[in-house]
Design a protein around this motif. Structure first.
Motif, PDB file in Angstrom:
ATOM      1  N   PHE A 115     -17.346  10.219  -6.317  1.00 35.40           N
ATOM      2  CA  PHE A 115     -18.186   9.593  -5.284  1.00 35.40           C
ATOM      3  C   PHE A 115     -17.442   8.436  -4.623  1.00 35.40           C
ATOM      4  O   PHE A 115     -16.808   7.623  -5.287  1.00 35.40           O
ATOM      5  CB  PHE A 115     -19.483   9.072  -5.905  1.00 35.40           C
ATOM      6  N   PHE A 116     -17.556   8.386  -3.292  1.00 39.21           N
ATOM      7  CA  PHE A 116     -16.956   7.305  -2.506  1.00 39.21           C
ATOM      8  C   PHE A 116     -17.959   6.930  -1.430  1.00 39.21           C
ATOM      9  O   PHE A 116     -18.220   7.700  -0.504  1.00 39.21           O
ATOM     10  CB  PHE A 116     -15.638   7.787  -1.887  1.00 39.21           C
ATOM     11  N   GLY A 117     -18.552   5.738  -1.539  1.00 41.44           N
ATOM     12  CA  GLY A 117     -19.548   5.339  -0.551  1.00 41.44           C
ATOM     13  C   GLY A 117     -20.410   4.207  -1.067  1.00 41.44           C
ATOM     14  O   GLY A 117     -20.121   3.598  -2.105  1.00 41.44           O
ATOM     15  N   ASN A 118     -21.469   3.893  -0.349  1.00 42.36           N
ATOM     16  CA  ASN A 118     -22.385   2.834  -0.757  1.00 42.36           C
ATOM     17  C   ASN A 118     -23.097   3.232  -2.047  1.00 42.36           C
ATOM     18  O   ASN A 118     -23.573   4.357  -2.180  1.00 42.36           O
ATOM     19  CB  ASN A 118     -23.417   2.570   0.342  1.00 42.36           C
ATOM     20  N   ILE A 119     -23.175   2.296  -2.975  1.00 44.73           N
ATOM     21  CA  ILE A 119     -23.712   2.618  -4.296  1.00 44.73           C
ATOM     22  C   ILE A 119     -25.144   3.140  -4.219  1.00 44.73           C
ATOM     23  O   ILE A 119     -25.544   4.005  -5.007  1.00 44.73           O
ATOM     24  CB  ILE A 119     -23.617   1.393  -5.230  1.00 44.73           C
ATOM     25  N   MET A 120     -25.936   2.667  -3.254  1.00 39.82           N
ATOM     26  CA  MET A 120     -27.319   3.113  -3.136  1.00 39.82           C
ATOM     27  C   MET A 120     -27.429   4.562  -2.671  1.00 39.82           C
ATOM     28  O   MET A 120     -28.502   5.167  -2.734  1.00 39.82           O
ATOM     29  CB  MET A 120     -28.108   2.184  -2.212  1.00 39.82           C
ATOM     30  N   ASP A 121     -26.310   5.116  -2.205  1.00 44.48           N
ATOM     31  CA  ASP A 121     -26.306   6.524  -1.793  1.00 44.48           C
ATOM     32  C   ASP A 121     -25.876   7.449  -2.923  1.00 44.48           C
ATOM     33  O   ASP A 121     -25.869   8.674  -2.754  1.00 44.48           O
ATOM     34  CB  ASP A 121     -25.364   6.724  -0.594  1.00 44.48           C
ATOM     35  N   SER A 122     -25.493   6.880  -4.061  1.00 44.02           N
ATOM     36  CA  SER A 122     -25.049   7.709  -5.181  1.00 44.02           C
ATOM     37  C   SER A 122     -26.244   8.403  -5.825  1.00 44.02           C
ATOM     38  O   SER A 122     -27.359   7.889  -5.829  1.00 44.02           O
ATOM     39  CB  SER A 122     -24.311   6.862  -6.217  1.00 44.02           C
ATOM     40  N   THR A 123     -25.983   9.587  -6.373  1.00 40.71           N
ATOM     41  CA  THR A 123     -27.047  10.408  -6.932  1.00 40.71           C
ATOM     42  C   THR A 123     -27.028  10.380  -8.461  1.00 40.71           C
ATOM     43  O   THR A 123     -26.075   9.920  -9.087  1.00 40.71           O
ATOM     44  CB  THR A 123     -26.881  11.864  -6.482  1.00 40.71           C
ATOM     45  N   GLU A 124     -28.083  10.908  -9.054  1.00 40.05           N
ATOM     46  CA  GLU A 124     -28.143  10.998 -10.509  1.00 40.05           C
ATOM     47  C   GLU A 124     -26.997  11.851 -11.049  1.00 40.05           C
ATOM     48  O   GLU A 124     -26.402  11.533 -12.086  1.00 40.05           O
ATOM     49  CB  GLU A 124     -29.481  11.600 -10.939  1.00 40.05           C
ATOM     50  N   ALA A 125     -26.659  12.920 -10.328  1.00 38.42           N
ATOM     51  CA  ALA A 125     -25.567  13.799 -10.767  1.00 38.42           C
ATOM     52  C   ALA A 125     -24.235  13.046 -10.793  1.00 38.42           C
ATOM     53  O   ALA A 125     -23.409  13.251 -11.694  1.00 38.42           O
ATOM     54  CB  ALA A 125     -25.478  15.017  -9.856  1.00 38.42           C
ATOM     55  N   PRO A 153     -15.996  -5.260  -9.082  1.00 37.09           N
ATOM     56  CA  PRO A 153     -16.338  -3.952  -8.517  1.00 37.09           C
ATOM     57  C   PRO A 153     -15.816  -3.786  -7.103  1.00 37.09           C
ATOM     58  O   PRO A 153     -15.901  -4.710  -6.281  1.00 37.09           O
ATOM     59  CB  PRO A 153     -17.870  -3.943  -8.544  1.00 37.09           C
ATOM     60  N   MET A 154     -15.249  -2.612  -6.840  1.00 38.65           N
ATOM     61  CA  MET A 154     -14.665  -2.347  -5.532  1.00 38.65           C
ATOM     62  C   MET A 154     -15.709  -1.739  -4.608  1.00 38.65           C
ATOM     63  O   MET A 154     -16.472  -0.853  -5.014  1.00 38.65           O
ATOM     64  CB  MET A 154     -13.476  -1.398  -5.664  1.00 38.65           C
ATOM     65  N   GLN A 155     -15.711  -2.216  -3.380  1.00 34.05           N
ATOM     66  CA  GLN A 155     -16.629  -1.684  -2.387  1.00 34.05           C
ATOM     67  C   GLN A 155     -16.386  -0.184  -2.236  1.00 34.05           C
ATOM     68  O   GLN A 155     -15.250   0.270  -2.198  1.00 34.05           O
ATOM     69  CB  GLN A 155     -16.424  -2.389  -1.043  1.00 34.05           C
ATOM     70  N   LEU A 156     -17.449   0.575  -2.184  1.00 33.01           N
ATOM     71  CA  LEU A 156     -17.440   2.031  -2.042  1.00 33.01           C
ATOM     72  C   LEU A 156     -17.092   2.757  -3.343  1.00 33.01           C
ATOM     73  O   LEU A 156     -17.060   3.981  -3.379  1.00 33.01           O
ATOM     74  CB  LEU A 156     -16.496   2.487  -0.923  1.00 33.01           C
ATOM     75  N   LEU A 157     -16.812   2.008  -4.421  1.00 32.09           N
ATOM     76  CA  LEU A 157     -16.518   2.606  -5.725  1.00 32.09           C
ATOM     77  C   LEU A 157     -17.464   2.057  -6.792  1.00 32.09           C
ATOM     78  O   LEU A 157     -17.064   1.801  -7.927  1.00 32.09           O
ATOM     79  CB  LEU A 157     -15.065   2.330  -6.133  1.00 32.09           C
ATOM     80  N   GLY A 158     -18.726   1.877  -6.433  1.00 36.41           N
ATOM     81  CA  GLY A 158     -19.677   1.222  -7.322  1.00 36.41           C
ATOM     82  C   GLY A 158     -19.873   1.895  -8.671  1.00 36.41           C
ATOM     83  O   GLY A 158     -19.673   1.275  -9.716  1.00 36.41           O
ATOM     84  N   PRO A 159     -20.265   3.177  -8.715  1.00 36.38           N
ATOM     85  CA  PRO A 159     -20.493   3.824 -10.014  1.00 36.38           C
ATOM     86  C   PRO A 159     -19.230   3.856 -10.879  1.00 36.38           C
ATOM     87  O   PRO A 159     -19.295   3.622 -12.089  1.00 36.38           O
ATOM     88  CB  PRO A 159     -20.944   5.232  -9.624  1.00 36.38           C
ATOM     89  N   ALA A 178      -6.394   7.320  -2.380  1.00 36.58           N
ATOM     90  CA  ALA A 178      -7.245   6.858  -1.272  1.00 36.58           C
ATOM     91  C   ALA A 178      -7.104   5.363  -1.041  1.00 36.58           C
ATOM     92  O   ALA A 178      -7.382   4.871   0.055  1.00 36.58           O
ATOM     93  CB  ALA A 178      -8.706   7.210  -1.548  1.00 36.58           C
ATOM     94  N   LEU A 179      -6.641   4.628  -2.062  1.00 34.98           N
ATOM     95  CA  LEU A 179      -6.526   3.179  -1.951  1.00 34.98           C
ATOM     96  C   LEU A 179      -5.183   2.722  -1.396  1.00 34.98           C
ATOM     97  O   LEU A 179      -5.064   1.577  -0.965  1.00 34.98           O
ATOM     98  CB  LEU A 179      -6.741   2.528  -3.330  1.00 34.98           C
TER      99      LEU A 179
END
Length: 274
Positions: free
Chosen positions: A118-128, A171-177, A218-219
């Motif tokens: 997953f790469f994005g805003n942490i609130m967009d991350s899913t249970e999976a 924590p890195m932005q877009l790498l929350g989980p 990606a970094l």
């Protein structure tokens, strides 16, 4: 008290300077390194092997295992390779049993396997996403440790190293989980260390900064992003896998015999904690 110490040092200058850093030998030791056919895992296996350990490397694909084994053997390193998906209990058990059968036991475990789907805003991350990241990055690392501890106890002790990340502290932005999973490894290190010390098993952790691996591409593939990272670095370059491999080998050696429950940050001077 300090005056007494000073007098002792002045009276015994040779003994005060006698202990110097040595190139520790790991001859006779057996080391399992997970996800070790590329990047930091491969560099750790090579560093351990160069110091005399028999290394057991693994990854999910046989072709990658064969390539890593060939490379390490070309450097006169004792190596065994097998496929292993650390997310599967049968694969974890197979990896440990193969090591015991072929090498007689386990002295060192380097938990390096990790995923980041997953790469994005942490609130967009899913249970999976959370299930996968925590299962591989945290749970499997603990379960691998649980499997090898009885074998280390039979050898009189051992060393476990978790590979975390600077993202575990910052924590890195877009790498929350992913960042949260690496924070969990810092806590797992602290939780396991006092319990396993009773069996003469040391538990430590390494937290790399921005290292040039395929996993982290990606970094660092963007020159603009690299320039931003370099502004935060005292050593004005990104890290290489070998920069981490040597630190892992140190943590597994007798030079680190009085260290447990610690995390070494290897970041090129990027600030992440006091």
């Amino acid at each position: 008290m300090l005056r007494s110490v000073a007098k002792c040092l002045l009276a015994n200058p040779v003994s005060a300077c006698r202990r110097t850093m040595s190139h520790s030998s790991l001859a006779g030791k057996t080391a399992i390194v997970t996800a070790s056919t590329d990047g930091i895992g491969l560099a750790a296996a090579e560093a351990l092997g160069q110091r005399g350990a028999h290394v057991v490397v693994s990854s999910r694909r046989q072709a990658n295992v064969d390539k890593a084994v060939s490379l390490l053997r070309s450097k006169n390193i004792q190596v065994t390779g097998t496929t292993c998906n650390v997310g599967k209990s049968e694969d974890r058990e197979k990896l440990v049993q193969l090591t015991v059968d072929q090498c007689g036991g386990v002295d060192i475990l380097v938990n390096n396997a990790a995923v980041n789907p997953f790469f994005g805003n942490i609130m967009d991350s899913t249970e999976a996403v959370w299930d996968k990241i925590l299962a591989i990055n945290v749970k499997s690392a603990f379960l691998m440790t649980k499997l090898v501890v009885p074998h280390m106890e039979k050898r009189g002790g051992g060393s476990v190293v978790f590979v975390s990340s600077i993202a575990g502290y910052q924590p890195m932005q877009l790498l929350g989980p992913y960042s949260v999973s690496k924070t969990a490894l810092l806590g797992l290190t602290r939780a396991l260390a006092p319990e396993l010390a009773q069996s003469n098993i040391r538990v430590n952790c390494v937290a790399p900064g921005i290292i040039k691996t395929r996993f982290s591409s990606a970094l660092w593939q963007s020159e603009e992003l690299v320039d931003e990272f370099k502004k935060q670095l005292a050593i004005k370059r990104l890290g290489e896998p070998e920069d981490i491999g040597g630190v892992v080998a140190f943590l597994c050696s007798d030079d680190a015999a009085y260290m447990t429950g610690e995390t070494l940050t290897v970041t090129g001077g990027m600030s992440c904690r006091l």
